[in-house]
Write an enzyme that holds these catalytic residues in place. Structure first.
Site, PDB file in Angstrom:
ATOM      1  N   ASP A  51     -71.620 -64.493  20.123  1.00 53.63           N
ATOM      2  CA  ASP A  51     -71.960 -65.432  20.853  1.00 53.63           C
ATOM      3  C   ASP A  51     -73.809 -65.019  21.190  1.00 53.63           C
ATOM      4  O   ASP A  51     -74.015 -64.043  21.383  1.00 53.63           O
ATOM      5  CB  ASP A  51     -71.183 -65.754  21.942  1.00 53.63           C
ATOM      6  CG  ASP A  51     -69.918 -66.237  21.560  1.00 53.63           C
ATOM      7  OD1 ASP A  51     -69.701 -66.969  20.666  1.00 53.63           O
ATOM      8  OD2 ASP A  51     -69.219 -66.346  22.538  1.00 53.63           O
ATOM      9  N   LYS A  93     -74.581 -70.867  20.444  1.00 55.57           N
ATOM     10  CA  LYS A  93     -74.800 -72.182  20.756  1.00 55.57           C
ATOM     11  C   LYS A  93     -75.904 -72.228  21.798  1.00 55.57           C
ATOM     12  O   LYS A  93     -75.765 -71.559  22.867  1.00 55.57           O
ATOM     13  CB  LYS A  93     -73.644 -72.956  20.901  1.00 55.57           C
ATOM     14  CG  LYS A  93     -72.388 -73.126  20.047  1.00 55.57           C
ATOM     15  CD  LYS A  93     -71.511 -74.046  20.269  1.00 55.57           C
ATOM     16  CE  LYS A  93     -70.174 -74.138  19.266  1.00 55.57           C
ATOM     17  NZ  LYS A  93     -69.619 -72.817  19.079  1.00 55.57           N
ATOM     18  N   GLY A 143     -68.211 -64.048  24.711  1.00 53.03           N
ATOM     19  CA  GLY A 143     -68.559 -63.787  26.022  1.00 53.03           C
ATOM     20  C   GLY A 143     -67.227 -64.081  26.804  1.00 53.03           C
ATOM     21  O   GLY A 143     -66.543 -64.912  26.518  1.00 53.03           O
ATOM     22  N   GLY A 144     -66.973 -63.396  28.034  1.00 51.96           N
ATOM     23  CA  GLY A 144     -65.854 -63.336  28.692  1.00 51.96           C
ATOM     24  C   GLY A 144     -64.522 -63.265  27.966  1.00 51.96           C
ATOM     25  O   GLY A 144     -64.324 -62.102  27.486  1.00 51.96           O
ATOM     26  N   ASP A 145     -63.459 -64.162  28.256  1.00 55.95           N
ATOM     27  CA  ASP A 145     -62.308 -63.942  27.705  1.00 55.95           C
ATOM     28  C   ASP A 145     -62.472 -65.151  26.335  1.00 55.95           C
ATOM     29  O   ASP A 145     -62.518 -66.077  26.616  1.00 55.95           O
ATOM     30  CB  ASP A 145     -60.917 -64.102  28.458  1.00 55.95           C
ATOM     31  CG  ASP A 145     -59.841 -64.377  27.573  1.00 55.95           C
ATOM     32  OD1 ASP A 145     -59.101 -62.995  27.706  1.00 55.95           O
ATOM     33  OD2 ASP A 145     -59.129 -65.058  27.057  1.00 55.95           O
ATOM     34  N   VAL A 179     -60.439 -68.603  27.503  1.00 58.31           N
ATOM     35  CA  VAL A 179     -61.039 -69.100  28.608  1.00 58.31           C
ATOM     36  C   VAL A 179     -62.222 -69.860  28.207  1.00 58.31           C
ATOM     37  O   VAL A 179     -63.325 -69.124  28.661  1.00 58.31           O
ATOM     38  CB  VAL A 179     -61.051 -68.157  29.859  1.00 58.31           C
ATOM     39  CG1 VAL A 179     -61.398 -68.795  30.951  1.00 58.31           C
ATOM     40  CG2 VAL A 179     -59.741 -67.422  29.877  1.00 58.31           C
ATOM     41  N   THR A 191     -62.976 -62.242  32.033  1.00 60.34           N
ATOM     42  CA  THR A 191     -63.584 -63.530  32.295  1.00 60.34           C
ATOM     43  C   THR A 191     -64.605 -63.529  33.561  1.00 60.34           C
ATOM     44  O   THR A 191     -64.662 -62.916  34.427  1.00 60.34           O
ATOM     45  CB  THR A 191     -62.651 -64.800  32.431  1.00 60.34           C
ATOM     46  OG1 THR A 191     -63.294 -65.739  32.644  1.00 60.34           O
ATOM     47  CG2 THR A 191     -61.730 -64.381  33.601  1.00 60.34           C
ATOM     48  N   MET A 231     -69.825 -72.893  33.634  1.00 62.18           N
ATOM     49  CA  MET A 231     -70.648 -73.701  32.892  1.00 62.18           C
ATOM     50  C   MET A 231     -70.977 -75.121  33.595  1.00 62.18           C
ATOM     51  O   MET A 231     -70.919 -76.236  32.634  1.00 62.18           O
ATOM     52  CB  MET A 231     -69.858 -74.278  31.614  1.00 62.18           C
ATOM     53  CG  MET A 231     -69.713 -73.007  30.574  1.00 62.18           C
ATOM     54  SD  MET A 231     -69.037 -73.347  29.141  1.00 62.18           S
ATOM     55  CE  MET A 231     -67.231 -73.767  29.975  1.00 62.18           C
ATOM     56  N   GLY A 291     -74.090 -62.943  36.105  1.00 57.11           N
ATOM     57  CA  GLY A 291     -72.924 -61.990  36.595  1.00 57.11           C
ATOM     58  C   GLY A 291     -72.799 -60.643  35.973  1.00 57.11           C
ATOM     59  O   GLY A 291     -72.629 -60.796  34.743  1.00 57.11           O
TER      60      GLY A 291
END
Length: 567
Positions: free
Chosen positions: A245, A267, A297-299, A302, A327, A381, A410
């Site tokens: 990503d 994106k 990114g994250g999970d 999720v 996440t 988001m 974060g």
């Protein structure tokens, strides 16, 4: 006795000792294979002299002496002197150098067969040294027969195999052998390779998915590389292709293999790769037999569209696995000092996406229900729509005085956090310069940040520190800097490499017992000397009676870590 093999000598140091006709023959054959040839002999043939004059070979105009095989890959001796041959054999054994002593098989660790070549085909014949003349006869009869002409088929066969592999087609085990016929050879020799190629690939074949590799959907976490899971790191380090990503930390990508293909499919608002294109790329790459890590990114499951990608892989028959990630819904508040649950403030939390707010779609969050749901509300988001989201929550019953926070970037060293009331948090965050990606937290737990703000209190947070140590030594310092909140940037200005010639070091180590002191100026020197002792068949007993001094504590630690060295 001898294991048949072909050796790649391109660019490797190959030593030929002896400059007569036999030596010349070996030199010419080595040069045909792009070897780096060193000739050692007082006199050489005119051919070898000419090659040396053109810089094709290096000629040492003297007799062999001990140490000449340092850094050699293979050696060939044609001295016709038994005593010198035995000395060469002794050094070759000590240095693990492959040696061929012409016509003296008991001193050989490899023998050179009689070779017939045509195009891409090489046929080697050997009698194990029993009769070189017989091997040459075999070669000559082979060259004069039609059998070797089949070598002309190699290019068209290679092209056909590549085509069928590209099309993922399975062929019968005896397919290629059945294709090698007089008819195919006649076509190739007449120059009709188009018809010959068509014969190869028009056979009955079927789709082959046996070499399809698994796609790993790996959660990269919120940004901090050390929050990647152990399994995620293992897959990242072994992947052939990494599809990532836009917001993936570059330090994570640096953990990939140097030869891995890294593809950015991130994106951006209003643009970027279509999801269908990403799905197709994952499928086609896995079908090429490549290990694919889809780094998200994250999970992955999720708000990462990992479920859509997994569904596409299933439909295409491509195996996959999911490696969960940390996440940002949990990590960003934690790095801001905000626990999502607390016995005195919240016993539950809800995570929603804010990107669909105001679009009227069926998947838009139910803000009326969310406004009345107890506990902590986490919005991902939602930066662009934060004012609208806050207004909807307040309009549906959530108090405008509810403590709220926005955490930007974060877990990254440039993390920023703004806090305030729900009815003004959007304006506060924008006035303080926050930006996406941002995690929004709404609830009484935000009050705890004042006491629990551990990350943004780190002394070096947001500072970039240049680390110029060698790549192997920079890691520990970079890790310490990272623990203090800094962003280490590793640009090694030092590169420690082995010498091209160990002869001077070997001479010193051979006489080391004559020295009173050895002074090590760096940890690199300690390891280099110790490795050379081992490589030359010695150990720490060679240093008996010699005093050892070091410059700096790290050098002393390096000696202590090598328990077999005297201190």
């Amino acid at each position: 006795r001898y294991y048949p093999a072909f050796i790649d000598v391109r660019g490797r140091r190959c030593v030929v000792i002896g400059g007569g006709a036999l030596g010349e023959e070996k030199v010419v054959k080595l040069l045909e294979c792009d070897a780096r040839v060193i000739v050692i002999a007082p006199e050489v043939t005119s051919v070898v002299k000419g090659l040396a004059a053109k810089g094709k070979v290096e000629w040492l105009m003297r007799q062999y002496r001990s140490g000449d095989l340092a850094q050699a890959f293979i050696a060939i001796a044609s001295t016709e002197d038994d005593e010198i041959d035995r000395q060469i054999y002794g050094e070759a054994e000590e240095r693990n150098v492959l040696l061929n002593v012409v016509d003296v098989t008991h001193l050989c660790t490899f023998i050179a067969p009689s070779v017939a070549r045509r195009g891409e085909v090489t046929v080697a014949t050997s009698t194990g040294g029993a009769s070189p003349a017989l091997a040459r006869t075999f070669r000559e009869k082979l060259e004069s027969s039609r059998i070797l002409e089949y070598a002309d088929l190699a290019p068209v066969l290679a092209r056909g195999r590549a085509e069928l592999r590209q099309r993922k087609l399975r062929v019968a085990p005896d397919h290629w052998q059945s294709c090698i016929t007089e008819e195919l050879l006649d076509l190739v020799q007449r120059g009709d390779e188009t018809t010959a190629y068509k014969m190869l690939i028009d056979s009955e074949v079927e789709e082959d998915l046996s070499n399809v590799e698994k796609v790993s959907l790996v959660g990269a976490g919120p940004g901090e590389p050390e929050l990647l899971t152990v399994k995620g790191l293992r897959l990242l380090e072994t992947a052939d292709v990494i599809v990532h990503d836009r917001l993936i930390n570059n330090r994570l990508l640096a953990m990939a293999r140097p030869d891995a293909e890294v593809v950015d499919v991130g994106k951006i608002p209003g643009g970027g790769r279509r999801q269908s294109d990403i799905n197709n790329f994952l499928i086609s790459t896995a079908r090429q037999g490549k290990r694919v890590v889809r780094l998200k990114g994250g999970d992955p499951f999720v708000f990462g569209r990992g479920g859509e990608e997994a569904d596409a892989l299933v439909a295409a028959g491509v195996p996959f696995e999911v490696v969960p990630g940390v996440t940002s819904a949990v990590a960003a508040p934690a790095y801001a000092g905000i626990p999502l649950t607390h016995r005195e403030h919240a016993s539950s939390f809800t995570v929603v996406t804010g990107s669909l707010s105001g679009k009227g779609g069926g998947n838009s969050p139910d803000w009326e229900t969310l406004a009345k749901t107890p506990g902590t509300l986490v919005i991902l988001m939602g930066w662009r729509n934060l004012s609208d989201i806050a207004a909807k929550l307040i309009a549906n019953g959530r108090s405008g005085a509810t403590p709220s926070a926005v955490v930007s970037w974060g877990s990254e060293p440039w993390q920023m956090t703004a806090t305030g009331r729900l009815d003004s948090i959007a304006d506060i965050a924008k006035s303080q310069g926050l930006e996406a990606p941002a995690t929004v937290v709404v609830g009484d737990v935000v009050r705890l940040r004042e006491r629990l703000n551990w990350f943004e209190s780190l002394p070096l947070l947001g500072r970039r520190v240049l680390v110029t140590r060698t790549r192997n030594q920079a890691g520990l310092l970079s890790r310490h800097l990272g623990e203090l909140g800094a962003t280490p940037i590793e640009i090694p200005t030092i590169d420690v490499r082995p010498p091209h010639d160990y002869s001077k070091l070997d001479e010193a180590l051979a006489e080391v017992s004559e020295f009173d002191w050895i002074v090590f100026a760096s940890a690199n020197a300690v390891r280099a000397v110790y490795d050379r002792l081992v490589a030359t068949g010695r150990d720490s007993r060679s240093l008996h009676g010699v005093s050892v001094a070091t410059i700096g504590p790290a050098t002393a630690d390096a000696i202590v870590s090598l328990e077999s060295l005297p201190i």
